[in-house]
Write a protein that holds these residues in place. Structure first.
Motif, PDB file in Angstrom:
ATOM      1  N   ASP A  63       0.867  -1.177   0.000  1.00 55.27           N
ATOM      2  CA  ASP A  63       0.000   0.000   0.000  1.00 55.27           C
ATOM      3  C   ASP A  63       0.905   1.228   0.000  1.00 55.27           C
ATOM      4  O   ASP A  63       1.424   1.647   1.035  1.00 55.27           O
ATOM      5  CB  ASP A  63      -0.886  -0.029   1.256  1.00 55.27           C
ATOM      6  CG  ASP A  63      -1.803   1.179   1.390  1.00 55.27           C
ATOM      7  OD1 ASP A  63      -1.587   2.195   0.694  1.00 55.27           O
ATOM      8  OD2 ASP A  63      -2.731   1.114   2.213  1.00 55.27           O
ATOM      9  N   ARG A  75      -1.922  -4.953   0.978  1.00 56.39           N
ATOM     10  CA  ARG A  75      -3.363  -5.075   0.787  1.00 56.39           C
ATOM     11  C   ARG A  75      -3.682  -5.402  -0.663  1.00 56.39           C
ATOM     12  O   ARG A  75      -2.832  -5.362  -1.540  1.00 56.39           O
ATOM     13  CB  ARG A  75      -4.079  -3.774   1.194  1.00 56.39           C
ATOM     14  CG  ARG A  75      -3.817  -2.597   0.256  1.00 56.39           C
ATOM     15  CD  ARG A  75      -4.424  -1.308   0.772  1.00 56.39           C
ATOM     16  NE  ARG A  75      -5.880  -1.342   0.826  1.00 56.39           N
ATOM     17  CZ  ARG A  75      -6.598  -0.357   1.378  1.00 56.39           C
ATOM     18  NH1 ARG A  75      -6.016   0.707   1.913  1.00 56.39           N
ATOM     19  NH2 ARG A  75      -7.918  -0.433   1.386  1.00 56.39           N
ATOM     20  N   ARG A  76      -4.928  -5.691  -0.918  1.00 60.68           N
ATOM     21  CA  ARG A  76      -5.543  -5.706  -2.241  1.00 60.68           C
ATOM     22  C   ARG A  76      -6.955  -5.163  -2.069  1.00 60.68           C
ATOM     23  O   ARG A  76      -7.376  -4.848  -0.945  1.00 60.68           O
ATOM     24  CB  ARG A  76      -5.563  -7.118  -2.849  1.00 60.68           C
ATOM     25  CG  ARG A  76      -4.190  -7.620  -3.301  1.00 60.68           C
ATOM     26  CD  ARG A  76      -4.267  -9.001  -3.955  1.00 60.68           C
ATOM     27  NE  ARG A  76      -2.973  -9.491  -4.351  1.00 60.68           N
ATOM     28  CZ  ARG A  76      -2.415  -9.285  -5.549  1.00 60.68           C
ATOM     29  NH1 ARG A  76      -3.080  -8.602  -6.468  1.00 60.68           N
ATOM     30  NH2 ARG A  76      -1.231  -9.771  -5.831  1.00 60.68           N
ATOM     31  N   TYR A  77      -7.703  -5.078  -3.172  1.00 56.10           N
ATOM     32  CA  TYR A  77      -9.039  -4.474  -3.086  1.00 56.10           C
ATOM     33  C   TYR A  77      -9.935  -5.078  -4.145  1.00 56.10           C
ATOM     34  O   TYR A  77      -9.519  -5.307  -5.293  1.00 56.10           O
ATOM     35  CB  TYR A  77      -8.921  -2.958  -3.273  1.00 56.10           C
ATOM     36  CG  TYR A  77     -10.225  -2.255  -3.542  1.00 56.10           C
ATOM     37  CD1 TYR A  77     -11.259  -2.268  -2.604  1.00 56.10           C
ATOM     38  CD2 TYR A  77     -10.439  -1.561  -4.743  1.00 56.10           C
ATOM     39  CE1 TYR A  77     -12.451  -1.615  -2.850  1.00 56.10           C
ATOM     40  CE2 TYR A  77     -11.627  -0.911  -4.990  1.00 56.10           C
ATOM     41  CZ  TYR A  77     -12.633  -0.933  -4.047  1.00 56.10           C
ATOM     42  OH  TYR A  77     -13.821  -0.300  -4.292  1.00 56.10           O
ATOM     43  N   HIS A  79     -14.366  -5.070  -5.424  1.00 55.65           N
ATOM     44  CA  HIS A  79     -15.701  -4.483  -5.283  1.00 55.65           C
ATOM     45  C   HIS A  79     -16.711  -5.449  -5.888  1.00 55.65           C
ATOM     46  O   HIS A  79     -16.584  -5.866  -7.047  1.00 55.65           O
ATOM     47  CB  HIS A  79     -15.745  -3.136  -5.997  1.00 55.65           C
ATOM     48  CG  HIS A  79     -16.984  -2.343  -5.757  1.00 55.65           C
ATOM     49  ND1 HIS A  79     -17.271  -1.183  -6.456  1.00 55.65           N
ATOM     50  CD2 HIS A  79     -18.029  -2.525  -4.907  1.00 55.65           C
ATOM     51  CE1 HIS A  79     -18.434  -0.702  -6.037  1.00 55.65           C
ATOM     52  NE2 HIS A  79     -18.909  -1.496  -5.099  1.00 55.65           N
ATOM     53  N   HIS A  94     -12.673  -3.540 -11.877  1.00 47.57           N
ATOM     54  CA  HIS A  94     -11.727  -2.980 -10.912  1.00 47.57           C
ATOM     55  C   HIS A  94     -11.492  -1.497 -11.193  1.00 47.57           C
ATOM     56  O   HIS A  94     -11.178  -1.110 -12.319  1.00 47.57           O
ATOM     57  CB  HIS A  94     -10.399  -3.724 -10.971  1.00 47.57           C
ATOM     58  CG  HIS A  94      -9.468  -3.351  -9.859  1.00 47.57           C
ATOM     59  ND1 HIS A  94      -9.714  -3.672  -8.544  1.00 47.57           N
ATOM     60  CD2 HIS A  94      -8.292  -2.672  -9.876  1.00 47.57           C
ATOM     61  CE1 HIS A  94      -8.734  -3.211  -7.786  1.00 47.57           C
ATOM     62  NE2 HIS A  94      -7.855  -2.600  -8.565  1.00 47.57           N
ATOM     63  N   PHE A  97     -10.209   3.140  -5.424  1.00 41.99           N
ATOM     64  CA  PHE A  97     -10.997   3.191  -4.203  1.00 41.99           C
ATOM     65  C   PHE A  97     -11.020   4.629  -3.710  1.00 41.99           C
ATOM     66  O   PHE A  97      -9.971   5.261  -3.554  1.00 41.99           O
ATOM     67  CB  PHE A  97     -10.403   2.279  -3.129  1.00 41.99           C
ATOM     68  CG  PHE A  97     -11.087   2.395  -1.790  1.00 41.99           C
ATOM     69  CD1 PHE A  97     -12.422   2.058  -1.646  1.00 41.99           C
ATOM     70  CD2 PHE A  97     -10.406   2.864  -0.682  1.00 41.99           C
ATOM     71  CE1 PHE A  97     -13.068   2.178  -0.424  1.00 41.99           C
ATOM     72  CE2 PHE A  97     -11.030   2.973   0.550  1.00 41.99           C
ATOM     73  CZ  PHE A  97     -12.365   2.634   0.678  1.00 41.99           C
ATOM     74  N   LYS A 150     -17.392  -3.839  -0.526  1.00 43.26           N
ATOM     75  CA  LYS A 150     -15.979  -3.553  -0.783  1.00 43.26           C
ATOM     76  C   LYS A 150     -15.125  -4.380   0.164  1.00 43.26           C
ATOM     77  O   LYS A 150     -15.345  -4.398   1.375  1.00 43.26           O
ATOM     78  CB  LYS A 150     -15.710  -2.058  -0.641  1.00 43.26           C
ATOM     79  CG  LYS A 150     -16.479  -1.267  -1.708  1.00 43.26           C
ATOM     80  CD  LYS A 150     -16.158   0.213  -1.743  1.00 43.26           C
ATOM     81  CE  LYS A 150     -16.921   0.881  -2.883  1.00 43.26           C
ATOM     82  NZ  LYS A 150     -16.632   2.338  -2.966  1.00 43.26           N
ATOM     83  N   HIS A 152     -11.360  -5.645   1.504  1.00 43.13           N
ATOM     84  CA  HIS A 152      -9.988  -5.170   1.696  1.00 43.13           C
ATOM     85  C   HIS A 152      -9.206  -6.152   2.571  1.00 43.13           C
ATOM     86  O   HIS A 152      -9.311  -6.101   3.803  1.00 43.13           O
ATOM     87  CB  HIS A 152      -9.970  -3.812   2.404  1.00 43.13           C
ATOM     88  CG  HIS A 152     -10.860  -2.768   1.825  1.00 43.13           C
ATOM     89  ND1 HIS A 152     -10.401  -1.790   0.961  1.00 43.13           N
ATOM     90  CD2 HIS A 152     -12.183  -2.523   2.001  1.00 43.13           C
ATOM     91  CE1 HIS A 152     -11.409  -0.987   0.631  1.00 43.13           C
ATOM     92  NE2 HIS A 152     -12.494  -1.418   1.250  1.00 43.13           N
ATOM     93  N   THR A 246     -14.404  -5.697   5.385  1.00 42.91           N
ATOM     94  CA  THR A 246     -15.456  -5.707   4.359  1.00 42.91           C
ATOM     95  C   THR A 246     -16.526  -4.724   4.762  1.00 42.91           C
ATOM     96  O   THR A 246     -16.953  -4.705   5.920  1.00 42.91           O
ATOM     97  CB  THR A 246     -16.057  -7.110   4.212  1.00 42.91           C
ATOM     98  OG1 THR A 246     -15.010  -8.063   3.975  1.00 42.91           O
ATOM     99  CG2 THR A 246     -17.052  -7.159   3.052  1.00 42.91           C
TER     100      THR A 246
END
Length: 251
Positions: A63, A75-77, A79, A94, A97, A150, A152, A246
């Motif tokens: 990050d 991290r990753r993300y 949706h 994707h 954010f 979302k 995370h 989340t």
């Protein structure tokens, strides 16, 4: 993504009671800690499937935004969109954010670009059922035709020199209906106390998550939350703390 019947109903009576307890607490105090045995019952997960799920935390990426403020965080993300009626779960394209306004003072209205969840993570049945569980619980807080979900996965790392700040922004809300933290694990770490507050600053619930599969949920519209720094137990080696954050909001 195909509908999973695990989204629509818990697997057994223990899971039904666990979800009812979470829903009652959310409408009462605004926060609830679901113990690991209840979480695993709701997910229909065993030791093998949980270990496979936890292994995704070995494949997170840096990050860069947190690093600018001295926090070492991976991290990753992702949706998703979840139907509370049918249980259909859709992975959305994707994008960046963006933290809503009047929530996180460090990153309000800042476009942050994170690497997406891996294909294996998206396809993991445990992840899909975590989202289903949260969708059922969140129904006491808002009415949604679809939930905007979302996801995370975080790993916060600390050394003797510092850097282990799970919440560098301090007490805050995320601008959603439900916010959750699913504890994955920690190594060589002390600290990391999660606290949920009233808007006026009164303490509702405070706990240091130690047991994998513990799930902390709170009514984000009516509470604030924070996590204290972690530090190494053995200063000669780094510490880390892994969680899945989340959030759900109608959308």
């Amino acid at each position: 993504m195909n509908t999973d019947p695990g989204f629509l109903r818990p697997a057994d009576e223990k899971a039904v009671a666990a979800e009812e307890a979470a829903r009652a607490a959310l409408t009462g105090t605004g926060a609830y800690l679901m113990p690991p045995a209840d979480v695993l019952a709701c997910l229909g997960a065993d030791a093998s499937s949980w270990a496979h799920f936890a292994a995704h935390w070995q494949d997170l990426t840096v990050d860069a935004y947190a690093a600018r403020r001295g926090t070492h965080r991976l991290r990753r993300y992702g949706h998703f969109s979840l139907s509370p009626v049918t249980g259909e779960l859709r992975l959305l394209p994707h994008t960046e954010f963006v933290q809503p306004g009047n929530t996180n003072p460090l990153y309000e209205s800042v476009d942050r670009h994170f690497d997406p969840l891996t294909d294996d993570f998206v396809a993991d049945p445990v992840l899909r059922r975590v989202i289903g569980l949260l969708g059922r619980v969140a129904g006491v807080l808002d009415v949604a035709e679809w939930w905007s979900v979302k996801v995370h996965p975080f790993r916060v790392i600390a050394t003797a020199e510092g850097g282990g700040e799970p919440s560098p922004e301090g007490r805050h809300r995320d601008g959603v209906s439900l916010v959750s933290s699913l504890f994955i694990g920690r190594d060589n770490a002390t600290g990391g106390e999660s606290t949920v507050y009233t808007p006026e600053g009164g303490e509702i619930l405070s706990v240091t998550l130690h047991e994998p599969a513990s799930l902390l949920v709170s009514d984000d519209g009516g509470t604030l939350h924070d996590v204290s720094p972690i530090r190494p137990v053995d200063a000669a080696h780094p510490a880390h703390r892994d969680v899945l954050v989340t959030t759900l909001i109608p959308g």
